[in-house]
Design a protein around this motif. Structure first.
Motif, PDB file in Angstrom:
ATOM      1  N   LEU A 137       0.847  -1.183   0.000  1.00  0.00           N
ATOM      2  CA  LEU A 137       0.000   0.000   0.000  1.00  0.00           C
ATOM      3  C   LEU A 137       0.888   1.242   0.000  1.00  0.00           C
ATOM      4  O   LEU A 137       2.062   1.174   0.369  1.00  0.00           O
ATOM      5  CB  LEU A 137      -0.904  -0.012   1.239  1.00  0.00           C
ATOM      6  CG  LEU A 137      -1.982  -1.112   1.214  1.00  0.00           C
ATOM      7  CD1 LEU A 137      -2.647  -1.239   2.579  1.00  0.00           C
ATOM      8  CD2 LEU A 137      -3.036  -0.819   0.147  1.00  0.00           C
ATOM      9  N   PHE A 186      -9.225  24.471  -8.497  1.00  0.00           N
ATOM     10  CA  PHE A 186      -8.358  23.867  -9.507  1.00  0.00           C
ATOM     11  C   PHE A 186      -7.212  24.824  -9.872  1.00  0.00           C
ATOM     12  O   PHE A 186      -6.066  24.409 -10.055  1.00  0.00           O
ATOM     13  CB  PHE A 186      -9.142  23.481 -10.764  1.00  0.00           C
ATOM     14  CG  PHE A 186      -8.304  22.719 -11.762  1.00  0.00           C
ATOM     15  CD1 PHE A 186      -7.939  21.407 -11.519  1.00  0.00           C
ATOM     16  CD2 PHE A 186      -7.845  23.327 -12.926  1.00  0.00           C
ATOM     17  CE1 PHE A 186      -7.136  20.708 -12.422  1.00  0.00           C
ATOM     18  CE2 PHE A 186      -7.040  22.642 -13.825  1.00  0.00           C
ATOM     19  CZ  PHE A 186      -6.686  21.331 -13.577  1.00  0.00           C
ATOM     20  N   PRO A 243     -12.206  16.110  -6.424  1.00  0.00           N
ATOM     21  CA  PRO A 243     -12.597  16.520  -7.785  1.00  0.00           C
ATOM     22  C   PRO A 243     -14.053  16.924  -7.964  1.00  0.00           C
ATOM     23  O   PRO A 243     -14.476  17.096  -9.099  1.00  0.00           O
ATOM     24  CB  PRO A 243     -12.284  15.257  -8.602  1.00  0.00           C
ATOM     25  CG  PRO A 243     -12.540  14.140  -7.644  1.00  0.00           C
ATOM     26  CD  PRO A 243     -12.115  14.644  -6.296  1.00  0.00           C
ATOM     27  N   TYR A 257     -12.482  11.489   3.238  1.00  0.00           N
ATOM     28  CA  TYR A 257     -11.466  11.178   2.219  1.00  0.00           C
ATOM     29  C   TYR A 257     -10.102  11.702   2.668  1.00  0.00           C
ATOM     30  O   TYR A 257      -9.078  11.018   2.573  1.00  0.00           O
ATOM     31  CB  TYR A 257     -11.886  11.797   0.880  1.00  0.00           C
ATOM     32  CG  TYR A 257     -10.908  11.576  -0.254  1.00  0.00           C
ATOM     33  CD1 TYR A 257     -10.849  10.361  -0.935  1.00  0.00           C
ATOM     34  CD2 TYR A 257     -10.056  12.594  -0.675  1.00  0.00           C
ATOM     35  CE1 TYR A 257      -9.963  10.162  -1.982  1.00  0.00           C
ATOM     36  CE2 TYR A 257      -9.159  12.405  -1.723  1.00  0.00           C
ATOM     37  CZ  TYR A 257      -9.118  11.186  -2.384  1.00  0.00           C
ATOM     38  OH  TYR A 257      -8.238  10.996  -3.420  1.00  0.00           O
ATOM     39  N   GLN A 285      -8.689   9.440   5.215  1.00  0.00           N
ATOM     40  CA  GLN A 285      -8.182   8.194   4.619  1.00  0.00           C
ATOM     41  C   GLN A 285      -6.864   8.417   3.892  1.00  0.00           C
ATOM     42  O   GLN A 285      -5.998   7.549   3.876  1.00  0.00           O
ATOM     43  CB  GLN A 285      -9.213   7.624   3.631  1.00  0.00           C
ATOM     44  CG  GLN A 285     -10.453   7.047   4.298  1.00  0.00           C
ATOM     45  CD  GLN A 285     -11.506   6.641   3.268  1.00  0.00           C
ATOM     46  OE1 GLN A 285     -11.786   7.370   2.313  1.00  0.00           O
ATOM     47  NE2 GLN A 285     -12.096   5.470   3.466  1.00  0.00           N
ATOM     48  N   ARG A 286      -6.727   9.580   3.271  1.00  0.00           N
ATOM     49  CA  ARG A 286      -5.481   9.876   2.560  1.00  0.00           C
ATOM     50  C   ARG A 286      -4.332  10.144   3.524  1.00  0.00           C
ATOM     51  O   ARG A 286      -3.172  10.151   3.140  1.00  0.00           O
ATOM     52  CB  ARG A 286      -5.657  11.107   1.646  1.00  0.00           C
ATOM     53  CG  ARG A 286      -6.368  10.863   0.331  1.00  0.00           C
ATOM     54  CD  ARG A 286      -5.537  10.055  -0.659  1.00  0.00           C
ATOM     55  NE  ARG A 286      -4.342  10.730  -1.099  1.00  0.00           N
ATOM     56  CZ  ARG A 286      -4.242  11.487  -2.188  1.00  0.00           C
ATOM     57  NH1 ARG A 286      -5.289  11.654  -2.960  1.00  0.00           N
ATOM     58  NH2 ARG A 286      -3.102  12.056  -2.514  1.00  0.00           N
ATOM     59  N   LEU A 296      -8.351   1.424   0.254  1.00  0.00           N
ATOM     60  CA  LEU A 296      -8.025   2.579  -0.597  1.00  0.00           C
ATOM     61  C   LEU A 296      -9.120   3.629  -0.495  1.00  0.00           C
ATOM     62  O   LEU A 296     -10.292   3.309  -0.331  1.00  0.00           O
ATOM     63  CB  LEU A 296      -7.878   2.131  -2.055  1.00  0.00           C
ATOM     64  CG  LEU A 296      -6.866   1.007  -2.331  1.00  0.00           C
ATOM     65  CD1 LEU A 296      -6.903   0.615  -3.814  1.00  0.00           C
ATOM     66  CD2 LEU A 296      -5.463   1.418  -1.914  1.00  0.00           C
ATOM     67  N   ALA A 297      -8.704   4.892  -0.621  1.00  0.00           N
ATOM     68  CA  ALA A 297      -9.660   5.995  -0.673  1.00  0.00           C
ATOM     69  C   ALA A 297      -9.849   6.380  -2.135  1.00  0.00           C
ATOM     70  O   ALA A 297      -8.877   6.627  -2.841  1.00  0.00           O
ATOM     71  CB  ALA A 297      -9.127   7.186   0.129  1.00  0.00           C
ATOM     72  N   PHE A 298     -11.098   6.400  -2.595  1.00  0.00           N
ATOM     73  CA  PHE A 298     -11.385   6.766  -3.985  1.00  0.00           C
ATOM     74  C   PHE A 298     -11.913   8.189  -4.052  1.00  0.00           C
ATOM     75  O   PHE A 298     -12.699   8.578  -3.204  1.00  0.00           O
ATOM     76  CB  PHE A 298     -12.411   5.789  -4.580  1.00  0.00           C
ATOM     77  CG  PHE A 298     -11.883   4.385  -4.681  1.00  0.00           C
ATOM     78  CD1 PHE A 298     -11.059   4.024  -5.743  1.00  0.00           C
ATOM     79  CD2 PHE A 298     -12.183   3.449  -3.704  1.00  0.00           C
ATOM     80  CE1 PHE A 298     -10.544   2.730  -5.824  1.00  0.00           C
ATOM     81  CE2 PHE A 298     -11.671   2.153  -3.785  1.00  0.00           C
ATOM     82  CZ  PHE A 298     -10.857   1.796  -4.842  1.00  0.00           C
ATOM     83  N   PRO A 299     -11.503   8.999  -5.068  1.00  0.00           N
ATOM     84  CA  PRO A 299     -10.614   8.658  -6.174  1.00  0.00           C
ATOM     85  C   PRO A 299      -9.235   8.252  -5.669  1.00  0.00           C
ATOM     86  O   PRO A 299      -8.668   8.930  -4.813  1.00  0.00           O
ATOM     87  CB  PRO A 299     -10.520   9.949  -6.978  1.00  0.00           C
ATOM     88  CG  PRO A 299     -11.602  10.840  -6.470  1.00  0.00           C
ATOM     89  CD  PRO A 299     -12.004  10.382  -5.138  1.00  0.00           C
ATOM     90  N   PHE A 300      -8.723   7.146  -6.224  1.00  0.00           N
ATOM     91  CA  PHE A 300      -7.410   6.656  -5.836  1.00  0.00           C
ATOM     92  C   PHE A 300      -6.409   7.005  -6.934  1.00  0.00           C
ATOM     93  O   PHE A 300      -6.573   6.623  -8.082  1.00  0.00           O
ATOM     94  CB  PHE A 300      -7.462   5.138  -5.622  1.00  0.00           C
ATOM     95  CG  PHE A 300      -6.124   4.538  -5.250  1.00  0.00           C
ATOM     96  CD1 PHE A 300      -5.419   5.000  -4.143  1.00  0.00           C
ATOM     97  CD2 PHE A 300      -5.567   3.518  -6.010  1.00  0.00           C
ATOM     98  CE1 PHE A 300      -4.176   4.457  -3.809  1.00  0.00           C
ATOM     99  CE2 PHE A 300      -4.328   2.969  -5.680  1.00  0.00           C
ATOM    100  CZ  PHE A 300      -3.626   3.441  -4.575  1.00  0.00           C
ATOM    101  N   LYS A 301      -5.403   7.783  -6.532  1.00  0.00           N
ATOM    102  CA  LYS A 301      -4.385   8.236  -7.488  1.00  0.00           C
ATOM    103  C   LYS A 301      -3.103   7.464  -7.187  1.00  0.00           C
ATOM    104  O   LYS A 301      -2.531   7.633  -6.121  1.00  0.00           O
ATOM    105  CB  LYS A 301      -4.136   9.734  -7.322  1.00  0.00           C
ATOM    106  CG  LYS A 301      -5.399  10.581  -7.490  1.00  0.00           C
ATOM    107  CD  LYS A 301      -5.157  12.049  -7.140  1.00  0.00           C
ATOM    108  CE  LYS A 301      -4.415  12.752  -8.239  1.00  0.00           C
ATOM    109  NZ  LYS A 301      -4.352  14.237  -8.025  1.00  0.00           N
ATOM    110  N   SER A 346     -14.334  12.810 -13.301  1.00  0.00           N
ATOM    111  CA  SER A 346     -14.183  14.266 -13.402  1.00  0.00           C
ATOM    112  C   SER A 346     -13.171  14.641 -14.477  1.00  0.00           C
ATOM    113  O   SER A 346     -12.075  14.084 -14.560  1.00  0.00           O
ATOM    114  CB  SER A 346     -13.713  14.831 -12.053  1.00  0.00           C
ATOM    115  OG  SER A 346     -13.283  16.165 -12.232  1.00  0.00           O
ATOM    116  N   TYR A 405      -9.342  15.811 -14.031  1.00  0.00           N
ATOM    117  CA  TYR A 405      -8.162  14.947 -14.112  1.00  0.00           C
ATOM    118  C   TYR A 405      -7.536  14.962 -15.505  1.00  0.00           C
ATOM    119  O   TYR A 405      -6.326  14.823 -15.636  1.00  0.00           O
ATOM    120  CB  TYR A 405      -8.505  13.523 -13.667  1.00  0.00           C
ATOM    121  CG  TYR A 405      -8.793  13.450 -12.176  1.00  0.00           C
ATOM    122  CD1 TYR A 405      -7.830  13.849 -11.253  1.00  0.00           C
ATOM    123  CD2 TYR A 405     -10.006  12.992 -11.699  1.00  0.00           C
ATOM    124  CE1 TYR A 405      -8.087  13.797  -9.884  1.00  0.00           C
ATOM    125  CE2 TYR A 405     -10.270  12.931 -10.329  1.00  0.00           C
ATOM    126  CZ  TYR A 405      -9.306  13.339  -9.437  1.00  0.00           C
ATOM    127  OH  TYR A 405      -9.550  13.283  -8.080  1.00  0.00           O
TER     128      TYR A 405
END
Lengths: 458, 458
Positions: A13, A390, A407, A418, A421-422, B116-121, B154, B157
């Protein structure tokens, strides 16, 4: 099909990759500071390069890669019918995955000898593969981190590599005990004890002192052919804890005296020049560097100095760590004669990055920012704010700030979840007020504190 | 045995590793600045994860790893006797080497979706293996450098990834032309031209415009089943060079209009926010970002935006570069349904690091210090100086200076030749005078200049 990884292999991960890179980066940094140069060799080697280099057991643990196309075409029908796997291997597989970094390094030195300046100091931080039975802490795909210098027998390198070990563990914040011995000292002991012909038996027994104690060693020595006189000499030897006490015991062995002289010179250099010259008070909180007469380590290969590093369980807070060697190495008289090139002595060390990872984890020694390098997540409360966000994230990134943008203008709760989590330390909240004033609400995730901050102060 | 590397694989000398790392480091740096997170997957994947994902040709190009132990034991005697290689493969090989970074990423997202946190980059810079016939610039083991974001559709991106491409090539000093198109625009054209059912034929022909010219495309279109009316529509389309001119041609296609709207929004964002907002004068010296109606690129996979980056041969000094795509990417509606997880759209880019290396080499764009990071080599004229030199090099390294020491007091000529081979910029010469005064003679290798310098100014 439910997707899965193969046993003995791992996905990482993002936070794990970063913590692994934290270790690799520190090791690499010191390799470079000490003048070691990076090389890379292919993952796949000609199977003939690998076979026979790691003993019979090693050959079994090599991963072999099937030839492409109609690979059975050229195989012997009789061997296939007999299902003789070992005989068929070279007929259908000419490639193997590297098993360590040393044999490919030897091949490399021979192939590129005209492009290299000797002494040649190289490092490599790369994965290797072994078909070992997977178990806790043992993988089929794992990293090795090696530094070696070849083409010189200067003892300066023995001292330098000790400094390098010290520098890496110091920066990792891990108190280590770096143990040194010299294979010639063990050869001298074998000579004195009349065990020169079964030196391996002697060292196997000695090596177990930690585990089986003195009585166990005596028993094992006898089983392995030592007579009473030999046992006495060896026991006396094992009771010595510094080089000056060992010297008289080996006075009648030329090789033994040479080993002592080499190690004395190495320790003299280390004591005089160990960077960064810690004061006696500091030294207590630093790595220990010790002579260990019982250290044996892969004797077939090494011919001079040998190193082994373990967690210093006498250091505060490190007493409960159960972990074997976390680094090791030694001097060898000959790297490349297996590939037809003579006179290439060297000395090298190897860090056990996977074990170091487990130790740092257990001792909670990873810095907080080793897991996540994102500095800001921008979250926007409506579409106009998103457009503004942005632009802001674009300008931050252009300045080198690590920043990301949620986004869409989602619910604040969802976006904060989020962010959590990040693992991002700060969230920039943008609504119509922020768009108007250019003063952003920045929330520190740990404390919950929130402040208004200008763009240029982000 | 004369040691060798396998065809299609490479060793890298230290200077090559450093120049490759120079590229990887720049790409990685921007991946991180833009909030992409590192992941790692094993080199070996379950062969069932890989098989069938790259077409029949791809299956042939997968490297398969032989099972360990008595692998023939469980194989069918009849299949072995028939030498039916394809049938035998799954019986003797359950592992394969990864062929790209996308399929392992899809497997990873499915397996770790709850972590994982989505959006996952994510980004990954890792080697892949293909049993392609080796040729100049094409290897069996080579690196891919991918960044993808999944779990969001989105269009921010699409703009962000364009900024990312721009940032990387700007820092590399390479003028690139970043071409964008949208798969929906091509789908719209196929609809209007009555070729919706053989859209692939249409795009294969269009994709060749650069190579075979308009007449060639017309010929190919006819061969591929386009009638005269279709050819007219397509030719008119190919002559357009901006989105506003394409729009009326696709007025009757819903999907075409959607593609135009998406690309218009992407370009609007890029133009408004492209960091670091270059002035018109600067823009001429920077990367070009263009709509290219003829850009097709792996249509089976992509469903929205598509990117392709080439060297800008109109930029000063770059006119003679013959090199295809150096980066590319696009949006896909579905990453993971092959592994049973629905609704995972994404968009990603991939840098062709091997080709970028060749281009930077050809244009002489590697900075001088990308090849060697050693700052000083110390050479000592006698043994007392060597002892002093070991202390000095220890202290320099402790300060983080990249320094090395020639390990004996050899002839100056020999040591200077070594310095030259190492590519070190400065040599510190230590003799009895230097030991006494602590002022070291430092020779700059490029110019031959020599000055006396204090330790703390090294």
């Amino acid at each position: 099909m439910k997707p899965t990884t193969l046993k003995g292999t791992r996905d990482f991960l993002p936070a794990e990759v970063r913590r692994r890179d934290y270790i690799f980066d520190i090791i690499r940094k010191h390799f470079r500071t000490f003048g070691y140069q990076p090389i890379e060799t292919p993952v796949m080697e000609d199977l003939r390069t690998l076979t026979g280099k790691y003993g019979e057991e090693g050959d079994k643990l090599l991963f072999k890669v099937l030839n492409n196309g109609d690979f059975l075409n050229k195989a012997s029908a009789a061997d296939l019918a007999a299902k003789d796997s070992n005989k068929v291997i070279p007929q259908i597989a000419k490639r193997g995955l590297r098993y360590d970094l040393t044999v490919p390094f030897a091949r490399y030195v021979v192939m590129h000898q005209n492009d290299l300046a000797f002494p040649f100091k190289r490092y490599a931080i790369m994965p290797v593969w072994r078909a070992d039975r997977p178990q806790k802490g043992r993988y089929q795909e794992f990293y090795q981190c090696d530094a070696d210098v070849v083409g010189s027998d200067s003892l300066l390198y023995e001292a330098e590599l000790t400094q390098l070990l010290d520098a890496v563990f110091t920066e990792l914040g891990l108190k280590a005990v770096i143990r040194l011995n010299n294979r010639k000292i063990l050869a001298g002991l074998a000579e004195i004890a009349g065990m020169a012909d079964n030196m391996m038996d002697m060292t196997i027994a000695i090596d177990k002192l930690d585990k089986i104690g003195e009585d166990g060693v005596v028993k094992e020595l006898k089983e392995r052919g030592a007579d009473a006189g030999a046992v006495d000499v060896i026991l006396q030897f094992l009771k010595t804890s510094n080089l000056d006490d060992v010297a008289p015991l080996l006075a009648d062995s030329e090789v033994g005296k040479q080993g002592i002289a080499e190690l004395q010179e190495t320790f003299r250099l280390i004591k005089k020049h160990l960077s960064p010259n810690p004061s006696p008070e500091e030294r207590g909180t630093k790595n220990r560097i010790e002579f260990d007469v019982t250290l044996a380590r892969g004797l077939n290969y090494y011919t001079g100095a040998i190193y082994e590093v373990a967690v210093d369980t006498d250091a505060p807070g490190q007493g409960n760590i159960k972990m074997g060697s976390i680094a090791g190495g030694g001097r060898y008289a000959d790297l490349t004669s297996i590939f037809g090139m003579k006179n290439m002595p060297g000395v090298g060390i190897s860090f056990g990055a996977e074990r170091i990872y487990d130790v740092l984890e257990e001792l909670n020694l990873f810095p907080a920012d080793a897991s996540e390098d994102l500095q800001y997540l921008l979250v926007c409360l409506d579409d106009a704010a998103l457009e503004h966000g942005f632009g802001l994230v674009s300008r931050l990134r252009a300045r080198g700030v690590h920043a990301d943008l949620y986004p869409s203008a989602a619910k604040l709760n969802k976006m904060m979840k989020y962010a959590d989590q990040r693992g991002v330390p700060k969230v920039v909240i943008i609504g119509s007020e922020e768009v108007k004033t250019g003063k952003y609400s920045v929330k520190t995730m740990n404390s919950g504190d929130q402040h208004k901050i200008d763009e240029l102060n982000l």
